[in-house]
Design a protein around this motif. Structure first.
Motif, PDB file in Angstrom:
ATOM      1  N   ALA A 111       1.977  -9.877   2.006  1.00  0.00           N
ATOM      2  CA  ALA A 111       2.883  -9.587   1.383  1.00  0.00           C
ATOM      3  C   ALA A 111       2.924  -8.018   1.119  1.00  0.00           C
ATOM      4  CB  ALA A 111       3.289 -10.095   0.027  1.00  0.00           C
ATOM      5  N   LEU A 112       1.588  -7.655   0.852  1.00  0.00           N
ATOM      6  CA  LEU A 112       1.335  -6.169   0.527  1.00  0.00           C
ATOM      7  C   LEU A 112       1.468  -5.496   1.754  1.00  0.00           C
ATOM      8  CD1 LEU A 112       0.446  -3.974  -1.650  1.00  0.00           C
ATOM      9  CD2 LEU A 112      -1.755  -4.879  -1.356  1.00  0.00           C
ATOM     10  N   ALA A 113       0.693  -6.050   2.945  1.00  0.00           N
ATOM     11  CA  ALA A 113       0.837  -5.410   4.293  1.00  0.00           C
ATOM     12  C   ALA A 113       2.193  -5.162   4.767  1.00  0.00           C
ATOM     13  CB  ALA A 113      -0.005  -6.229   4.925  1.00  0.00           C
ATOM     14  N   ARG A 114       3.079  -5.986   4.500  1.00  0.00           N
ATOM     15  CA  ARG A 114       4.321  -5.930   4.920  1.00  0.00           C
ATOM     16  C   ARG A 114       5.177  -4.848   3.942  1.00  0.00           C
ATOM     17  NH1 ARG A 114       8.250  -6.194   8.638  1.00  0.00           N
ATOM     18  NH2 ARG A 114      10.316  -6.681   7.775  1.00  0.00           N
ATOM     19  N   LEU A 115       4.972  -4.822   2.774  1.00  0.00           N
ATOM     20  CA  LEU A 115       5.490  -3.602   1.916  1.00  0.00           C
ATOM     21  C   LEU A 115       4.968  -2.075   2.244  1.00  0.00           C
ATOM     22  CD1 LEU A 115       5.140  -5.282  -1.580  1.00  0.00           C
ATOM     23  CD2 LEU A 115       7.405  -4.708  -0.170  1.00  0.00           C
ATOM     24  N   ILE A 116       3.726  -2.120   2.601  1.00  0.00           N
ATOM     25  CA  ILE A 116       2.859  -0.754   3.233  1.00  0.00           C
ATOM     26  C   ILE A 116       3.845  -0.442   4.391  1.00  0.00           C
ATOM     27  CG2 ILE A 116       1.040   0.177   4.127  1.00  0.00           C
ATOM     28  CD1 ILE A 116      -0.807  -1.410   2.180  1.00  0.00           C
ATOM     29  N   TYR A 117       4.051  -1.428   5.376  1.00  0.00           N
ATOM     30  CA  TYR A 117       4.731  -1.299   6.770  1.00  0.00           C
ATOM     31  C   TYR A 117       5.952  -0.639   6.436  1.00  0.00           C
ATOM     32  CZ  TYR A 117       7.268  -2.134  11.083  1.00  0.00           C
ATOM     33  OH  TYR A 117       7.735  -1.909  12.194  1.00  0.00           O
ATOM     34  N   ILE A 118       6.752  -1.179   5.383  1.00  0.00           N
ATOM     35  CA  ILE A 118       8.075  -1.022   5.076  1.00  0.00           C
ATOM     36  C   ILE A 118       7.979   0.494   4.761  1.00  0.00           C
ATOM     37  CG2 ILE A 118      10.163  -1.206   3.629  1.00  0.00           C
ATOM     38  CD1 ILE A 118       9.637  -4.351   3.854  1.00  0.00           C
ATOM     39  N   ALA A 119       7.351   0.941   3.685  1.00  0.00           N
ATOM     40  CA  ALA A 119       7.297   2.225   3.297  1.00  0.00           C
ATOM     41  C   ALA A 119       6.966   3.084   4.309  1.00  0.00           C
ATOM     42  CB  ALA A 119       5.995   2.055   2.112  1.00  0.00           C
ATOM     43  N   ILE A 120       6.071   3.018   5.170  1.00  0.00           N
ATOM     44  CA  ILE A 120       5.608   3.884   6.267  1.00  0.00           C
ATOM     45  C   ILE A 120       6.738   4.255   7.134  1.00  0.00           C
ATOM     46  CG2 ILE A 120       4.292   4.128   8.327  1.00  0.00           C
ATOM     47  CD1 ILE A 120       1.925   2.523   6.899  1.00  0.00           C
ATOM     48  N   SER A 121       7.566   2.714   7.281  1.00  0.00           N
ATOM     49  CA  SER A 121       8.756   2.900   8.265  1.00  0.00           C
ATOM     50  C   SER A 121      10.081   4.038   7.723  1.00  0.00           C
ATOM     51  CB  SER A 121       9.350   1.676   8.773  1.00  0.00           C
ATOM     52  OG  SER A 121       9.599   1.096   7.817  1.00  0.00           O
ATOM     53  N   MET A 122       9.824   4.240   6.179  1.00  0.00           N
ATOM     54  CA  MET A 122      11.021   4.682   5.697  1.00  0.00           C
ATOM     55  C   MET A 122      11.029   6.153   6.071  1.00  0.00           C
ATOM     56  SD  MET A 122      10.988   2.722   2.101  1.00  0.00           S
ATOM     57  CE  MET A 122      12.357   3.796   1.080  1.00  0.00           C
ATOM     58  N   LYS A 123       9.741   6.848   6.123  1.00  0.00           N
ATOM     59  CA  LYS A 123       9.553   8.208   6.588  1.00  0.00           C
ATOM     60  C   LYS A 123      10.393   9.026   5.765  1.00  0.00           C
ATOM     61  CE  LYS A 123       8.562   7.050  11.503  1.00  0.00           C
ATOM     62  NZ  LYS A 123       8.892   7.249  12.799  1.00  0.00           N
ATOM     63  N   ASN A 124      10.280   9.100   4.313  1.00  0.00           N
ATOM     64  CA  ASN A 124      10.935   9.946   3.698  1.00  0.00           C
ATOM     65  C   ASN A 124      10.441   9.976   2.314  1.00  0.00           C
ATOM     66  OD1 ASN A 124      11.772   7.532   2.083  1.00  0.00           O
ATOM     67  ND2 ASN A 124      13.695   7.281   3.019  1.00  0.00           N
ATOM     68  N   THR A 125      10.879  10.981   1.219  1.00  0.00           N
ATOM     69  CA  THR A 125      10.019  10.997  -0.080  1.00  0.00           C
ATOM     70  C   THR A 125       9.738   9.565  -0.737  1.00  0.00           C
ATOM     71  OG1 THR A 125      11.166  13.032  -0.303  1.00  0.00           O
ATOM     72  CG2 THR A 125      10.215  12.247  -2.386  1.00  0.00           C
ATOM     73  N   GLN A 126      10.859   8.795  -0.792  1.00  0.00           N
ATOM     74  CA  GLN A 126      10.684   7.590  -1.432  1.00  0.00           C
ATOM     75  C   GLN A 126       9.620   6.632  -0.684  1.00  0.00           C
ATOM     76  OE1 GLN A 126      14.181   5.147  -1.463  1.00  0.00           O
ATOM     77  NE2 GLN A 126      13.293   3.412  -2.818  1.00  0.00           N
ATOM     78  N   GLY A 127       9.606   6.753   0.642  1.00  0.00           N
ATOM     79  CA  GLY A 127       8.582   5.857   1.321  1.00  0.00           C
ATOM     80  C   GLY A 127       7.227   6.513   1.030  1.00  0.00           C
ATOM     81  N   SER A 128       7.102   7.844   0.970  1.00  0.00           N
ATOM     82  CA  SER A 128       5.666   8.300   0.324  1.00  0.00           C
ATOM     83  C   SER A 128       5.212   8.161  -0.904  1.00  0.00           C
ATOM     84  CB  SER A 128       5.543   9.906   0.519  1.00  0.00           C
ATOM     85  OG  SER A 128       6.033  10.191   1.808  1.00  0.00           O
ATOM     86  N   PHE A 129       6.233   7.873  -1.871  1.00  0.00           N
ATOM     87  CA  PHE A 129       5.669   7.515  -3.147  1.00  0.00           C
ATOM     88  C   PHE A 129       5.742   6.310  -3.092  1.00  0.00           C
ATOM     89  CE2 PHE A 129       7.513   5.800  -7.136  1.00  0.00           C
ATOM     90  CZ  PHE A 129       6.884   6.170  -8.318  1.00  0.00           C
TER      91      PHE A 129
END
Length: 226
Positions: free
Chosen positions: A100-118
């Motif tokens: 689950a954590l790996a999935r969330l990290i993948y989603i955050a990386i794919s966002m490519k914006n400030t929210q994703g970086s946070f």
């Protein structure tokens, strides 16, 4: 030391290479570390048994390598059987949590914006905390007869209360992983798991001893306090 210097030198060399000398002791312990690593890999192949194998590895390293009790294979399988239920339940929880954590990290990386970086920073902190807890978790399973919930809670408490140990163990773990990936992995893999268990045990044992009851006369676990 008196006598002929040449004779004394030969005696020292003989003493160094005899059955209880430093050279043979080092070779014996190295061989036992390799045996324990091999058993760990073998018993970890089904993946869900990795926790039981890890707790057995730690027990074997501490009892056999550090305390010279019994034999590595005997202690490994004895601990593997004893801790199988709780260690396997914990492994399944860790696998689900990690996925689950790996999935969330993948989603955050794919966002490519400030929210994703946070979000990425938050998930990274969570991942580091998870690894820190895991460092203590399976040694705890190998030592204490407590529930899965209590084991996880104790591992978290130990990671926080022994923050200096925890940081050092995290850095050491990272270095060993780096060593495995970039430097002769085929050679390091035959000893890396048991070597990590051996090195980390010097700090983990100090941390766990705070939670161990006072030894009783004739207790089968009195060797832990030596």
């Amino acid at each position: 030391m008196t006598g002929n210097p040449e004779e004394n030198r030969k005696k020292e060399q003989k003493r160094f290479f005899d059955s209880e000398g430093p050279a043979m002791t080092f070779l014996t312990k190295t061989g036992e570390l390799i045996i324990l690593s091999f058993l760990w890999f073998l018993c970890s192949l089904p993946v869900f048994t990795m926790g039981a194998a890890s707790s057995a590895l730690y027990c074997g390293v501490v009892k056999n390598i550090r305390r010279d009790r019994s034999s590595p294979a005997k202690e490994f399988f004895k601990a593997f059987k004893r801790n199988f239920r709780n260690a396997t339940l914990i492994t399944i929880i860790v696998l689900v949590w990690g996925s689950a954590l790996a999935r969330l990290i993948y989603i955050a990386i794919s966002m490519k914006n400030t929210q994703g970086s946070f979000l990425m920073r938050i998930y990274t902190v969570i991942a580091i905390i998870t690894v820190a807890v895991l460092i203590y978790l399976f040694p705890i399973v190998s030592r204490f007869s407590i529930s899965v919930k209590e084991s996880i809670e104790l591992a978290f408490v130990m990671a926080v209360k022994n923050i200096g140990y925890t940081v050092f163990l995290l850095l050491t773990s990272g270095f060993l992983v780096y060593l495995y990936i970039y430097y002769v992995p085929i050679l390091t893999i035959i000893i890396l798991p048991s070597l990590w268990a051996f090195l980390s045990s010097f700090l983990i044992e100090k941390a766990m001893r705070k939670y161990m009851p006072e030894p009783k006369e004739g207790d089968e676990f009195s060797w832990l306090y030596e």
